[in-house]
Design an enzyme around this catalytic site. Structure first.
Site, PDB file in Angstrom:
ATOM      1  N   GLU A   1     -10.979 -20.354 -25.691  1.00  0.00           N
ATOM      2  CA  GLU A   1     -11.378 -20.715 -24.420  1.00  0.00           C
ATOM      3  C   GLU A   1     -10.994 -21.580 -23.727  1.00  0.00           C
ATOM      4  O   GLU A   1     -10.262 -21.871 -22.729  1.00  0.00           O
ATOM      5  CB  GLU A   1     -12.739 -19.882 -24.256  1.00  0.00           C
ATOM      6  CG  GLU A   1     -13.635 -20.043 -22.772  1.00  0.00           C
ATOM      7  CD  GLU A   1     -15.043 -20.082 -22.893  1.00  0.00           C
ATOM      8  OE1 GLU A   1     -15.268 -18.856 -23.294  1.00  0.00           O
ATOM      9  OE2 GLU A   1     -15.687 -20.897 -22.383  1.00  0.00           O
TER      10      GLU A   1
ATOM     11  N   HIS B   1     -14.037 -18.358 -30.718  1.00  0.00           N
ATOM     12  CA  HIS B   1     -13.882 -17.659 -29.497  1.00  0.00           C
ATOM     13  C   HIS B   1     -13.639 -18.811 -28.118  1.00  0.00           C
ATOM     14  O   HIS B   1     -12.640 -18.855 -27.243  1.00  0.00           O
ATOM     15  CB  HIS B   1     -14.885 -16.671 -28.962  1.00  0.00           C
ATOM     16  CG  HIS B   1     -14.835 -16.142 -27.474  1.00  0.00           C
ATOM     17  ND1 HIS B   1     -15.542 -17.139 -26.571  1.00  0.00           N
ATOM     18  CD2 HIS B   1     -14.494 -15.088 -26.984  1.00  0.00           C
ATOM     19  CE1 HIS B   1     -15.130 -16.386 -25.489  1.00  0.00           C
ATOM     20  NE2 HIS B   1     -14.752 -15.463 -25.755  1.00  0.00           N
ATOM     21  N   ASN B   2     -14.590 -19.776 -28.351  1.00  0.00           N
ATOM     22  CA  ASN B   2     -14.895 -20.772 -27.379  1.00  0.00           C
ATOM     23  C   ASN B   2     -13.524 -21.782 -27.453  1.00  0.00           C
ATOM     24  O   ASN B   2     -13.441 -22.351 -26.285  1.00  0.00           O
ATOM     25  CB  ASN B   2     -16.358 -21.382 -27.333  1.00  0.00           C
ATOM     26  CG  ASN B   2     -17.268 -20.635 -26.693  1.00  0.00           C
ATOM     27  OD1 ASN B   2     -17.018 -19.385 -26.612  1.00  0.00           O
ATOM     28  ND2 ASN B   2     -18.296 -21.060 -25.945  1.00  0.00           N
TER      29      ASN B   2
ATOM     30  N   SER C   1     -20.761 -13.280 -25.520  1.00  0.00           N
ATOM     31  CA  SER C   1     -19.794 -13.805 -24.679  1.00  0.00           C
ATOM     32  C   SER C   1     -19.583 -12.917 -23.504  1.00  0.00           C
ATOM     33  O   SER C   1     -19.855 -11.541 -23.494  1.00  0.00           O
ATOM     34  CB  SER C   1     -18.498 -13.906 -25.305  1.00  0.00           C
ATOM     35  OG  SER C   1     -17.523 -14.364 -24.343  1.00  0.00           O
TER      36      SER C   1
ATOM     37  N   LYS D   1     -17.892 -16.658 -32.564  1.00  0.00           N
ATOM     38  CA  LYS D   1     -18.063 -17.132 -31.183  1.00  0.00           C
ATOM     39  C   LYS D   1     -17.712 -18.560 -30.962  1.00  0.00           C
ATOM     40  O   LYS D   1     -16.985 -18.845 -29.898  1.00  0.00           O
ATOM     41  CB  LYS D   1     -19.576 -17.163 -30.912  1.00  0.00           C
ATOM     42  CG  LYS D   1     -19.837 -17.696 -29.388  1.00  0.00           C
ATOM     43  CD  LYS D   1     -19.137 -16.560 -28.507  1.00  0.00           C
ATOM     44  CE  LYS D   1     -19.846 -17.156 -26.890  1.00  0.00           C
ATOM     45  NZ  LYS D   1     -19.710 -18.147 -26.363  1.00  0.00           N
TER      46      LYS D   1
HETATM   47  C1  6PG Z   1     -18.705 -17.033 -23.094  1.00  0.00           C
HETATM   48  C2  6PG Z   1     -18.675 -18.596 -22.785  1.00  0.00           C
HETATM   49  C3  6PG Z   1     -20.081 -19.239 -22.541  1.00  0.00           C
HETATM   50  C4  6PG Z   1     -20.054 -20.557 -22.014  1.00  0.00           C
HETATM   51  C5  6PG Z   1     -19.846 -21.665 -23.045  1.00  0.00           C
HETATM   52  C6  6PG Z   1     -18.701 -22.704 -22.827  1.00  0.00           C
HETATM   53  O1  6PG Z   1     -18.248 -16.748 -24.045  1.00  0.00           O
HETATM   54  O2  6PG Z   1     -19.757 -16.614 -22.376  1.00  0.00           O
HETATM   55  O3  6PG Z   1     -17.986 -19.384 -23.660  1.00  0.00           O
HETATM   56  O4  6PG Z   1     -20.680 -19.385 -23.943  1.00  0.00           O
HETATM   57  O5  6PG Z   1     -18.891 -20.806 -21.154  1.00  0.00           O
HETATM   58  O6  6PG Z   1     -21.145 -22.358 -23.126  1.00  0.00           O
HETATM   59  O7  6PG Z   1     -19.420 -23.503 -22.282  1.00  0.00           O
HETATM   60  P1  6PG Z   1     -18.603 -25.020 -22.058  1.00  0.00           P
HETATM   61  O8  6PG Z   1     -17.534 -24.942 -21.316  1.00  0.00           O
HETATM   62  O9  6PG Z   1     -19.804 -25.780 -21.207  1.00  0.00           O
HETATM   63  O10 6PG Z   1     -18.674 -25.784 -23.051  1.00  0.00           O
END
Ligand code: 6PG
Length: 464
Positions: free
Chosen positions: A186, A182-183, A125, A179
């Protein structure tokens, strides 16, 4: 035992990681699907070029490295990873390690790792900048394989007060699961920010620059985090073509590659509540339906969004965002705890929080306190840890005011409202599920527990 290093796949992330490795003093052989790209990459690497060598094919890559090797796959998640593993794995020696550094679905990594002890699934990430200068890295796979590559990954990882943000979280797909979560966090964090932006833009009529200034100020307090920091930068930026605020020219249709959705799917599979994350995924889906939204507004008219200027203070908005942001983490860590138990990973949540403290997209000051909270009591739910319970107790009033104001004026705040409702449910001992149980028993004789004695019981309704 030092490994010789190879990297396959010189897309944005692969190229940045290759330069990061070379920068940290590692010699590296690189290869790309189109060989020309690999040769051009080395030719353009400037001072780092002497550490890099390009080869044409995966077989050349393996042949160019002395065992024991570590080969980092930076190819698009999905079939390309299966193809690369099928090509490279048979060529490897017993001490070699293959690392999938893409955003793989942890179920794929689990399946792939079941066939070999040599595969590490690595969540990386931090975007391009992170990959180039220090990403956060979440590993899964056999401990022996991890030990071989840990010194290399530790050397290129982001550091938080000197500690590298790279760790192994268990076998198989554990790293890619971390991960994915994490997303999910995010997604939720970004949705919360976007909803507050909406209140300021549509409710109070603020210009982007003013909104940027507010986020910049918040970034000096408890909200201090990468996403709040870059919100200030995005809101303050101007379009070079028109000179208008960039936010006013960016189309309001969000993309997504699937990791947020996977978080919601895995949470549903495990029966874990992650409503703020789910709301964030749903919001992106609705945002993508631009034509439908156009038709909706044409039919129903715009919402009556304007708020009295004193409807919510800046401090209330800040407190509300703090509370909702904590809830996004509460959901993510609850999901990690459940997955770890289901998969037998034995994942230390404090270590997850530590690896997220620098380099990754959700890095925030709060994570250091979260690591301390889990270190103090690994079993305690995060929302009951004293530091976070105190924040939540202070945030619930402002969060209610914010959500109520938004709803009353037609401003949709799905992630904020989901975070609030989740918290309200968690702090309510007597829920309304007694009604659900009554209904289930009425139509399906499913039985219910009683409040006054143990056992399975049925209601007084007539049979059939
Ligand atoms: C990171 C991000 C990276 C990317 C993802 C999410 O941790 O560096 O999460 O992996 O932003 O691909 O992207 P989307 O918003 O396109 O789902």
């Amino acid at each position: 035992m030092t490994v010789s290093l190879g990297l396959s796949g010189l897309g944005t992330m692969g190229a940045a990681l290759a330069l990061n490795l070379a920068d940290k003093g590692f010699d590296l052989v690189v290869q790309n699907r189109t060989a020309e790209t690999a040769h051009r990459f080395v030719a353009e690497a400037g001072a780092l070029a002497p550490r890099l060598r390009a080869v044409d094919t995966p077989a050349d890559l393996v042949a160019a490295l002395a065992p024991p090797r570590a080969i980092l796959l930076m190819v698009p998640a999905g079939e390309a990873v299966d193809d690369a593993i099928a090509t490279i794995l048979p060529l490897l020696g017993p001490d070699d390690v293959l690392i999938d550094g893409g955003n793989a679905n942890f179920r794929d990594t689990k399946r792939r790792a079941a066939g070999t002890a040599q595969l590490i699934g690595l969540g990386v990430s931090g975007g391009e900048e992170g990959a180039r200068h220090g990403p956060s890295m979440m590993g899964g796979g056999e401990a022996m394989a991890w030990e071989r590559v840990a010194p290399v990954l530790g050397a290129i990882a982001a550091r938080y007060e000197g500690t590298p943000c790279a760790a192994r979280f268990g076998p198989g797909g554990a790293g890619h699961f971390v991960k994915t979560v994490h997303n999910g966090i995010e997604y939720a964090d970004m949705a919360l920010i976007a909803e507050i932006y909406g209140i300021l833009r549509d409710g109070f009529g603020w210009e982007p620059a003013r909104i940027g200034d507010l986020f910049a100020r918040w970034n000096t307090g408890p909200l201090k985090s990468y996403l709040v920091e870059i919100t200030a930068a995005v809101a303050g930026a101007a379009d070079t073509e028109t000179g208008r605020p960039i936010l006013d020219v960016i189309l309001d249709r969000a993309g997504q590659k699937g990791t947020g959705r996977w978080t919601a799917i895995e949470a549903q599979t495990l029966g874990v509540a992650v409503p703020a994350i789910e709301a964030a995924v749903a919001s992106r889906n609705v945002s993508a339906e631009l034509d439908l939204r156009r038709q909706g507004e044409a039919r129903f008219g715009p919402a009556p969004v304007h708020l009295p200027h004193d409807a919510l203070s800046e401090d209330e908005l800040e407190a509300a965002l703090i509370g909702a942001k904590i809830m996004a983490y509460v959901e993510g860590f609850a999901l990690l705890r459940a997955a770890s138990a289901a998969e037998g990973w034995g994942m230390p949540l404090g270590q997850v929080a530590r690896v997220w403290r620098a380099g990754c997209i959700i890095r925030s000051d709060m994570l250091n306190d979260m690591a301390a909270a889990f270190d103090e009591d690994a079993e305690r739910p995060l929302f009951l840890a004293p530091a976070f319970a105190e924040h939540l107790a202070g945030a619930v009033g402002p969060l209610r005011a914010l959500v109520a104001t938004g709803i009353r004026h037609g401003l949709s705040v799905p992630a904020l409202s989901a975070a609030l409702s989740h918290f309200e449910m968690l702090r309510t001992e007597r829920s309304t599920a007694n009604m659900l149980q009554g209904l289930r028993d009425y139509f399906g004789r499913h039985g219910f527990e009683r409040t006054d004695r143990a056992g399975a019981h049925h209601g007084p309704w007539a049979e059939g």
